[in-house]
Design a protein around this motif. Structure first.
Motif, PDB file in Angstrom:
ATOM      1  N   LEU A  70    -118.956   1.935  29.072  1.00 23.69           N
ATOM      2  CA  LEU A  70    -120.272   2.410  29.511  1.00 23.69           C
ATOM      3  C   LEU A  70    -121.397   2.037  28.530  1.00 23.69           C
ATOM      4  O   LEU A  70    -122.467   1.596  28.963  1.00 23.69           O
ATOM      5  CB  LEU A  70    -120.242   3.927  29.776  1.00 23.69           C
ATOM      6  N   PRO A  71    -121.207   2.176  27.198  1.00 27.78           N
ATOM      7  CA  PRO A  71    -122.286   1.749  26.288  1.00 27.78           C
ATOM      8  C   PRO A  71    -122.575   0.241  26.365  1.00 27.78           C
ATOM      9  O   PRO A  71    -123.705  -0.174  26.130  1.00 27.78           O
ATOM     10  CB  PRO A  71    -121.766   2.148  24.898  1.00 27.78           C
ATOM     11  N   TRP A  72    -121.574  -0.588  26.710  1.00 21.14           N
ATOM     12  CA  TRP A  72    -121.838  -2.021  26.905  1.00 21.14           C
ATOM     13  C   TRP A  72    -122.803  -2.204  28.071  1.00 21.14           C
ATOM     14  O   TRP A  72    -123.746  -2.988  27.980  1.00 21.14           O
ATOM     15  CB  TRP A  72    -120.567  -2.783  27.271  1.00 21.14           C
TER      16      TRP A  72
ATOM     17  N   VAL B 103    -129.946  -4.731  39.572  1.00 18.53           N
ATOM     18  CA  VAL B 103    -128.820  -5.478  39.005  1.00 18.53           C
ATOM     19  C   VAL B 103    -127.563  -5.158  39.814  1.00 18.53           C
ATOM     20  O   VAL B 103    -127.341  -4.001  40.201  1.00 18.53           O
ATOM     21  CB  VAL B 103    -128.636  -5.143  37.505  1.00 18.53           C
ATOM     22  N   SER B 104    -126.776  -6.170  40.088  1.00 15.39           N
ATOM     23  CA  SER B 104    -125.528  -5.950  40.823  1.00 15.39           C
ATOM     24  C   SER B 104    -124.360  -5.873  39.848  1.00 15.39           C
ATOM     25  O   SER B 104    -124.469  -6.325  38.702  1.00 15.39           O
ATOM     26  CB  SER B 104    -125.292  -7.112  41.787  1.00 15.39           C
ATOM     27  N   SER B 105    -123.264  -5.289  40.302  1.00 12.49           N
ATOM     28  CA  SER B 105    -122.105  -5.217  39.407  1.00 12.49           C
ATOM     29  C   SER B 105    -121.570  -6.630  39.129  1.00 12.49           C
ATOM     30  O   SER B 105    -121.027  -6.882  38.052  1.00 12.49           O
ATOM     31  CB  SER B 105    -121.019  -4.292  39.953  1.00 12.49           C
TER      32      SER B 105
ATOM     33  N   ASN C  10    -118.277 -10.184  30.972  1.00 10.23           N
ATOM     34  CA  ASN C  10    -116.855 -10.503  31.103  1.00 10.23           C
ATOM     35  C   ASN C  10    -116.005  -9.279  31.421  1.00 10.23           C
ATOM     36  O   ASN C  10    -114.918  -9.117  30.868  1.00 10.23           O
ATOM     37  CB  ASN C  10    -116.330 -11.121  29.805  1.00 10.23           C
ATOM     38  N   VAL C  11    -116.527  -8.396  32.275  1.00 10.28           N
ATOM     39  CA  VAL C  11    -115.744  -7.249  32.734  1.00 10.28           C
ATOM     40  C   VAL C  11    -115.632  -7.386  34.252  1.00 10.28           C
ATOM     41  O   VAL C  11    -116.590  -7.776  34.912  1.00 10.28           O
ATOM     42  CB  VAL C  11    -116.439  -5.911  32.381  1.00 10.28           C
ATOM     43  N   ASP C  12    -114.468  -7.085  34.767  1.00  9.99           N
ATOM     44  CA  ASP C  12    -114.228  -7.167  36.201  1.00  9.99           C
ATOM     45  C   ASP C  12    -115.243  -6.329  36.991  1.00  9.99           C
ATOM     46  O   ASP C  12    -115.488  -5.168  36.661  1.00  9.99           O
ATOM     47  CB  ASP C  12    -112.804  -6.642  36.455  1.00  9.99           C
ATOM     48  N   ALA C  13    -115.844  -6.919  38.054  1.00  8.30           N
ATOM     49  CA  ALA C  13    -116.898  -6.226  38.818  1.00  8.30           C
ATOM     50  C   ALA C  13    -116.392  -4.926  39.451  1.00  8.30           C
ATOM     51  O   ALA C  13    -117.118  -3.926  39.495  1.00  8.30           O
ATOM     52  CB  ALA C  13    -117.470  -7.145  39.883  1.00  8.30           C
ATOM     53  N   SER C  14    -115.156  -4.923  39.894  1.00 15.58           N
ATOM     54  CA  SER C  14    -114.639  -3.705  40.539  1.00 15.58           C
ATOM     55  C   SER C  14    -114.435  -2.606  39.491  1.00 15.58           C
ATOM     56  O   SER C  14    -114.603  -1.416  39.766  1.00 15.58           O
ATOM     57  CB  SER C  14    -113.326  -4.000  41.266  1.00 15.58           C
ATOM     58  N   GLN C  15    -114.102  -3.032  38.256  1.00 10.97           N
ATOM     59  CA  GLN C  15    -113.987  -2.076  37.148  1.00 10.97           C
ATOM     60  C   GLN C  15    -115.346  -1.437  36.861  1.00 10.97           C
ATOM     61  O   GLN C  15    -115.450  -0.233  36.636  1.00 10.97           O
ATOM     62  CB  GLN C  15    -113.471  -2.814  35.901  1.00 10.97           C
ATOM     63  N   ILE C  16    -116.380  -2.245  36.885  1.00 10.72           N
ATOM     64  CA  ILE C  16    -117.735  -1.750  36.627  1.00 10.72           C
ATOM     65  C   ILE C  16    -118.146  -0.740  37.686  1.00 10.72           C
ATOM     66  O   ILE C  16    -118.631   0.359  37.364  1.00 10.72           O
ATOM     67  CB  ILE C  16    -118.738  -2.935  36.589  1.00 10.72           C
TER      68      ILE C  16
ATOM     69  N   ASP D 132    -116.242   2.427  37.004  1.00  9.06           N
ATOM     70  CA  ASP D 132    -116.786   3.148  35.845  1.00  9.06           C
ATOM     71  C   ASP D 132    -118.081   3.859  36.219  1.00  9.06           C
ATOM     72  O   ASP D 132    -118.306   5.018  35.849  1.00  9.06           O
ATOM     73  CB  ASP D 132    -117.064   2.182  34.688  1.00  9.06           C
ATOM     74  N   LEU D 133    -118.952   3.153  36.940  1.00  7.90           N
ATOM     75  CA  LEU D 133    -120.263   3.726  37.269  1.00  7.90           C
ATOM     76  C   LEU D 133    -120.161   4.818  38.331  1.00  7.90           C
ATOM     77  O   LEU D 133    -121.056   5.653  38.445  1.00  7.90           O
ATOM     78  CB  LEU D 133    -121.233   2.625  37.724  1.00  7.90           C
ATOM     79  N   SER D 134    -119.052   4.823  39.072  1.00  3.72           N
ATOM     80  CA  SER D 134    -118.898   5.860  40.093  1.00  3.72           C
ATOM     81  C   SER D 134    -118.734   7.244  39.456  1.00  3.72           C
ATOM     82  O   SER D 134    -119.009   8.258  40.075  1.00  3.72           O
ATOM     83  CB  SER D 134    -117.710   5.551  41.003  1.00  3.72           C
ATOM     84  N   PHE D 135    -118.324   7.287  38.175  1.00  5.35           N
ATOM     85  CA  PHE D 135    -118.259   8.567  37.455  1.00  5.35           C
ATOM     86  C   PHE D 135    -119.641   9.211  37.360  1.00  5.35           C
ATOM     87  O   PHE D 135    -119.779  10.412  37.197  1.00  5.35           O
ATOM     88  CB  PHE D 135    -117.724   8.370  36.023  1.00  5.35           C
TER      89      PHE D 135
END
Lengths: 210, 210
Positions: B15-17, B33-35, B43-49, B52-55
């Motif tokens: 999240l801080p990144w 901005v899109s995931s 370099n982080v997987d879009a679905s991971q992002i 993470d943001l769904s939290f």
């Protein structure tokens, strides 16, 4: 003896714990220590400790354990803490200045020989023993007093550019203290010390504990 | 909105990144901005992002993505960076002093209100805006200006004792910068910033890359 094999990251995280503990025993003039004893002190599985220490080709003797003095100096050598590694700090802000003034790092083999910034007010000044140069002088400084490690403490929006410049001039490892996730080419060593991620973790756990 | 659910550590690392990247976009007056875009930059997987943001109960809009301003302030709030958290620094050596002088930490919600040491030459002095007290005054200081976070920068052989004392007086989280592996009771938040382990990793990888 400096190690040239790639050690697993978890081992590299644990070895400094053992060293810190063994240094304490050494100061207390303790002569021998068993992996069981280290295990109890540090809450690490004894077989894990024996496995980690086997990378150093050091074996404890049955019932007596490891010689404290030998273990301390072998571990410290092995981790590279006795070999000076030259480093530059990129970004002479509060954290950058702090690292340049942290004399403790020298005890772990980190020799910060120069700092870089773009702020004219800082360029030409000294932070402790460390001269601050303009980033445009990097090539020159690299020739005069080459370093392999670049410590990144610039603002997040300058992190990638600065890393690219540093690597372009021959820096081989980036120690990134910025919250930005810097990308580097293969063969360049990258280590993130995520101060802000640790804060986020502490705050989250504190709120959850309430 | 401060989160009170326990987030997974890897999410708290990422999240801080995202925040650092989104703050850069914000400064560039980018509106959405899109995931996928975050994914490419970091370099982080879009679905991971997206996960993470769904939290944060924030959802991007199809094709438009996330609103940059809203995402930046929600993320920063969520991570607790807008809420001042009071902290003490234990050990006014070079690293401890460095942290007390690092004004950047305040931008991430860390408010260092006091330092502690046992060295008579340091007790009574100020490091920046931070007064240095004797560790024996901890109870008093805790009453006058209570803190929840204890930052540990004492010598390794004092790390456990100091943590025990701090926790005994009501400190709820230990941020350990010493190489010693401190043990704490359940319910106490523990976070290790292993500067020396990062150095060991850098040295090891540098030697292996040779």
């Amino acid at each position: 003896m400096i190690n040239t094999i790639i050690l697993p990251e978890p081992t590299l995280r644990r070895l400094p714990w053992y060293l810190a503990y063994i240094d304490i025993l050494k100061a207390q003039k303790v002569e021998h220590v068993s992996s069981t004893q280290i295990s109890r002190a540090l809450n690490v599985d004894a077989s894990q400790i024996a496995k980690d220490l086997s990378f150093l080709s050091l074996k404890g003797k049955t019932r007596i354990g490891y010689e404290v003095d030998a273990l301390a100096s072998t571990l410290s050598d092995f981790l590279g803490f006795h070999t000076p590694h030259k480093a530059y700090v990129f970004g002479a802000g509060s954290l950058g200045k702090a690292l340049m003034q942290d004399s403790g790092l020298a005890n772990y083999g980190l020799n910060i020989v120069a700092g870089f910034d773009v702020d004219a007010a800082k360029v030409g000044s000294m932070v402790g023993d460390v001269p601050i140069h303009h980033i445009d002088s990097l090539e020159e400084v690299m020739e005069a007093d080459p370093a392999t490690i670049g410590i990144l403490t610039v603002p997040a929006d300058k992190a990638q550019d600065t890393a690219d410049i540093a690597i372009g001039e021959g820096i081989k490892a980036i120690w990134n203290f910025t919250p930005y996730r810097v990308k580097v080419a293969e063969g360049i060593v990258m280590s993130n010390t995520s101060i802000y991620a640790h804060l986020a973790l502490i705050y989250n756990r504190l709120n959850a504990e309430r």
